[in-house]
Design a protein around this motif. Structure first.
Motif, PDB file in Angstrom:
ATOM      1  N   VAL A 212       0.832  -1.211   0.000  1.00  0.00           N
ATOM      2  CA  VAL A 212       0.000   0.000   0.000  1.00  0.00           C
ATOM      3  C   VAL A 212       0.859   1.251   0.000  1.00  0.00           C
ATOM      4  O   VAL A 212       0.551   2.248  -0.660  1.00  0.00           O
ATOM      5  CB  VAL A 212      -0.952  -0.034   1.214  1.00  0.00           C
ATOM      6  N   THR A 213       2.004   1.205   0.751  1.00  0.00           N
ATOM      7  CA  THR A 213       2.894   2.381   0.773  1.00  0.00           C
ATOM      8  C   THR A 213       3.487   2.639  -0.606  1.00  0.00           C
ATOM      9  O   THR A 213       3.560   3.794  -1.066  1.00  0.00           O
ATOM     10  CB  THR A 213       4.008   2.160   1.799  1.00  0.00           C
ATOM     11  N   GLY A 214       3.898   1.585  -1.264  1.00  0.00           N
ATOM     12  CA  GLY A 214       4.447   1.767  -2.608  1.00  0.00           C
ATOM     13  C   GLY A 214       3.406   2.327  -3.570  1.00  0.00           C
ATOM     14  O   GLY A 214       3.692   3.257  -4.346  1.00  0.00           O
ATOM     15  N   ILE A 215       2.199   1.775  -3.537  1.00  0.00           N
ATOM     16  CA  ILE A 215       1.143   2.282  -4.408  1.00  0.00           C
ATOM     17  C   ILE A 215       0.834   3.745  -4.084  1.00  0.00           C
ATOM     18  O   ILE A 215       0.636   4.578  -4.970  1.00  0.00           O
ATOM     19  CB  ILE A 215      -0.109   1.401  -4.278  1.00  0.00           C
ATOM     20  N   GLY A 216       0.802   4.087  -2.761  1.00  0.00           N
ATOM     21  CA  GLY A 216       0.537   5.472  -2.373  1.00  0.00           C
ATOM     22  C   GLY A 216       1.613   6.416  -2.839  1.00  0.00           C
ATOM     23  O   GLY A 216       1.320   7.535  -3.293  1.00  0.00           O
ATOM     24  N   VAL A 217       2.895   5.999  -2.736  1.00  0.00           N
ATOM     25  CA  VAL A 217       3.992   6.854  -3.203  1.00  0.00           C
ATOM     26  C   VAL A 217       3.898   7.075  -4.699  1.00  0.00           C
ATOM     27  O   VAL A 217       4.076   8.201  -5.212  1.00  0.00           O
ATOM     28  CB  VAL A 217       5.350   6.239  -2.807  1.00  0.00           C
ATOM     29  N   VAL A 218       3.596   6.008  -5.425  1.00  0.00           N
ATOM     30  CA  VAL A 218       3.467   6.150  -6.887  1.00  0.00           C
ATOM     31  C   VAL A 218       2.322   7.083  -7.243  1.00  0.00           C
ATOM     32  O   VAL A 218       2.459   7.979  -8.099  1.00  0.00           O
ATOM     33  CB  VAL A 218       3.276   4.748  -7.518  1.00  0.00           C
ATOM     34  N   LEU A 219       1.169   6.898  -6.589  1.00  0.00           N
ATOM     35  CA  LEU A 219       0.036   7.770  -6.877  1.00  0.00           C
ATOM     36  C   LEU A 219       0.312   9.218  -6.463  1.00  0.00           C
ATOM     37  O   LEU A 219      -0.093  10.169  -7.153  1.00  0.00           O
ATOM     38  CB  LEU A 219      -1.215   7.250  -6.142  1.00  0.00           C
ATOM     39  N   TYR A 220       1.035   9.392  -5.318  1.00  0.00           N
ATOM     40  CA  TYR A 220       1.364  10.751  -4.864  1.00  0.00           C
ATOM     41  C   TYR A 220       2.215  11.474  -5.884  1.00  0.00           C
ATOM     42  O   TYR A 220       1.938  12.624  -6.263  1.00  0.00           O
ATOM     43  CB  TYR A 220       2.068  10.661  -3.507  1.00  0.00           C
ATOM     44  N   TRP A 221       3.295  10.831  -6.332  1.00  0.00           N
ATOM     45  CA  TRP A 221       4.172  11.498  -7.300  1.00  0.00           C
ATOM     46  C   TRP A 221       3.481  11.676  -8.645  1.00  0.00           C
ATOM     47  O   TRP A 221       3.717  12.679  -9.342  1.00  0.00           O
ATOM     48  CB  TRP A 221       5.467  10.700  -7.462  1.00  0.00           C
ATOM     49  N   THR A 222       2.640  10.714  -9.025  1.00  0.00           N
ATOM     50  CA  THR A 222       1.899  10.895 -10.280  1.00  0.00           C
ATOM     51  C   THR A 222       0.964  12.101 -10.194  1.00  0.00           C
ATOM     52  O   THR A 222       0.916  12.944 -11.101  1.00  0.00           O
ATOM     53  CB  THR A 222       1.092   9.626 -10.575  1.00  0.00           C
ATOM     54  N   ALA A 223       0.200  12.199  -9.085  1.00  0.00           N
ATOM     55  CA  ALA A 223      -0.700  13.346  -8.927  1.00  0.00           C
ATOM     56  C   ALA A 223       0.073  14.648  -8.798  1.00  0.00           C
ATOM     57  O   ALA A 223      -0.348  15.698  -9.302  1.00  0.00           O
ATOM     58  CB  ALA A 223      -1.578  13.137  -7.694  1.00  0.00           C
ATOM     59  N   ARG A 224       1.231  14.612  -8.108  1.00  0.00           N
ATOM     60  CA  ARG A 224       2.031  15.838  -7.959  1.00  0.00           C
ATOM     61  C   ARG A 224       2.557  16.326  -9.290  1.00  0.00           C
ATOM     62  O   ARG A 224       2.536  17.526  -9.579  1.00  0.00           O
ATOM     63  CB  ARG A 224       3.175  15.554  -6.985  1.00  0.00           C
ATOM     64  N   ILE A 225       3.042  15.366 -10.111  1.00  0.00           N
ATOM     65  CA  ILE A 225       3.627  15.771 -11.401  1.00  0.00           C
ATOM     66  C   ILE A 225       2.539  16.169 -12.388  1.00  0.00           C
ATOM     67  O   ILE A 225       2.693  17.144 -13.150  1.00  0.00           O
ATOM     68  CB  ILE A 225       4.496  14.616 -11.962  1.00  0.00           C
ATOM     69  N   LEU A 226       1.426  15.447 -12.395  1.00  0.00           N
ATOM     70  CA  LEU A 226       0.397  15.704 -13.402  1.00  0.00           C
ATOM     71  C   LEU A 226      -0.581  16.803 -13.006  1.00  0.00           C
ATOM     72  O   LEU A 226      -1.170  17.452 -13.885  1.00  0.00           O
ATOM     73  CB  LEU A 226      -0.381  14.414 -13.696  1.00  0.00           C
ATOM     74  N   LEU A 227      -0.791  17.023 -11.702  1.00  0.00           N
ATOM     75  CA  LEU A 227      -1.833  17.964 -11.265  1.00  0.00           C
ATOM     76  C   LEU A 227      -1.281  19.131 -10.457  1.00  0.00           C
ATOM     77  O   LEU A 227      -1.543  20.296 -10.763  1.00  0.00           O
ATOM     78  CB  LEU A 227      -2.902  17.223 -10.440  1.00  0.00           C
ATOM     79  N   VAL A 228      -0.500  18.834  -9.403  1.00  0.00           N
ATOM     80  CA  VAL A 228      -0.104  19.875  -8.450  1.00  0.00           C
ATOM     81  C   VAL A 228       0.871  20.848  -9.079  1.00  0.00           C
ATOM     82  O   VAL A 228       0.701  22.081  -8.975  1.00  0.00           O
ATOM     83  CB  VAL A 228       0.491  19.227  -7.180  1.00  0.00           C
ATOM     84  N   LEU A 229       1.920  20.313  -9.735  1.00  0.00           N
ATOM     85  CA  LEU A 229       2.920  21.222 -10.320  1.00  0.00           C
ATOM     86  C   LEU A 229       2.349  22.098 -11.431  1.00  0.00           C
ATOM     87  O   LEU A 229       2.588  23.323 -11.450  1.00  0.00           O
ATOM     88  CB  LEU A 229       4.114  20.400 -10.833  1.00  0.00           C
TER      89      LEU A 229
END
Length: 376
Positions: A212-229
């Motif tokens: 779950v931690t790995g999936i969360g880290v992947v989703l976090y960085w994906t959302a950060r790169i695609l949405l937040v930045l």
């Protein structure tokens, strides 16, 4: 002596405004000119409506409101006050008296002469029943209970003396047939199995947590790169400058509206005063001049040459008319008196009655008095 100097009050400095940029200065002047051109007709129309509204309020609405208020009082308030004072209040007093006579007095009489004696009788009966029950409890039930308790104690002592050996044998059999095997099964079978199951559960939980931690880290960085930045870049480099520009424009427009409204008010006041002065010089002053220089002397001439002589002639005619009417009334009175004298004769004159006061030829003096106390 106070050797310490009092603290010196430092005057508060006005807040220093930040310097304005060239964009603000470039936006301010054209915005204020455009807003003044747009606001000036609105302010003049507004001032004209205010003047018309005040005139309408003072000449039409206020008298109409007073008339409607008086009419509302005459049609609503005064009839309601009269209805309340002369109908509702006497009716309420009559209903109160009637309720007191028909309800309160009978209820008080019934409570005093019926319910109170019945309640006293029931209380006396309840006290008698309670005393009887207390006597039965103290004289019958208590001795019976004490005797039963003594009998039960004796039976229990006999059974305890008989069953001590049986109780010891049953306890020994239960220890060696149940307790010791159960302890051995718990120590050598159930506890190791439980530890193994717990270790397996902790391993599975660690694997699930890692997954779950790995999936969360992947989703976090994906959302950060695609949405937040992109959103941060859009906010920092597009929306914030545009918002600041719109804020500057809105602030300048608001200040320009305020300045334009005040300047338009001054211009409208000047135009109103000019129109008022023009109206006064075109209409009021000529009318006043005509009234003073033409109508007033003409009125004085008419008053002195026509009205006053006519008033004097009318007064003289009225005086002559009143005199003629008085002479006619006196002639008619004398004629009626002559006719009455011819028909009924001369009327008898009343006898003279002596007065207490002396006559004109016999006046009082200090030497001769006519009073009862000083009579000669």
């Amino acid at each position: 002596m106070d050797l310490e100097k009092p603290p010196v009050a430092v005057p508060a400095r006005p807040p220093v405004q930040p310097p304005e940029g060239c964009l603000v200065v470039a936006v301010r002047l054209p915005v204020r000119i455009v807003v003044l051109v747009l606001v000036l007709p609105v302010r003049m129309v507004w001032d004209a409506l205010v003047v018309a509204g005040r005139f309408l309020r003072d000449t039409v609405l206020r008298p109409l409101g007073r008339g409607l208020l008086w009419l509302a009082k005459a049609l609503l308030v005064w009839p309601l006050v009269g209805l309340w004072r002369y109908v509702v209040v006497p009716g309420a007093w009559a209903l109160r008296w009637l309720g007191h006579v028909l309800l309160v007095v009978p209820v008080v009489w019934f409570h005093r002469h019926v319910l109170t004696p019945v309640g006293h009788g029931l209380a006396w009966l309840a006290r008698g029943i309670r005393a009887g029950l207390a006597w039965v409890y103290a004289r019958v039930l208590t001795p019976v209970g004490q005797a039963g308790r003594w009998l039960l104690k004796g039976i229990g002592a006999v059974l305890a003396a008989v069953g001590v050996g049986a109780y010891t044998a049953v306890a020994w059999l239960a220890r060696y047939l149940v307790v010791i095997p159960a302890r051995w099964i718990h120590a050598w079978i159930l506890a190791p199995v439980g530890r193994a199951v717990a270790w397996c559960a902790r391993g599975v939980w660690w694997l699930l947590t890692l997954l779950v931690t790995g999936i969360g880290v992947v989703l976090y960085w994906t959302a950060r790169i695609l949405l937040v930045l992109p959103a941060l870049v859009l906010w920092r480099w597009v929306l914030v400058p545009v918002g600041r520009f719109l804020a500057v424009v809105a602030r300048e427009v608001g200040e320009a509206l305020g300045h334009a409204w005040r300047i338009a008010g001054r211009i409208s006041l000047t135009v109103g005063r000019f129109l008022g002065t023009l109206f006064r010089w075109i209409f009021v002053e000529p009318v006043r001049w005509v009234y003073r220089t033409v109508l007033t002397p003409a009125g004085h001439v008419v008053r002195d040459a026509v009205l006053r002589p006519a008033a004097r002639a009318a007064r003289s005619v009225g005086r002559a008319t009143r005199q003629a009417l008085a002479a006619a009334r006196e002639t008619a009175r004398q004629a009626r008196a002559d006719v009455r004298r011819m028909l009924f004769g001369e009327s008898s004159r009343p006898e003279a009655v002596g007065r207490r006061e002396p006559s004109a030829d016999e006046t009082r003096t200090l030497g001769r008095s006519k009073t009862a106390l000083t009579k000669d």
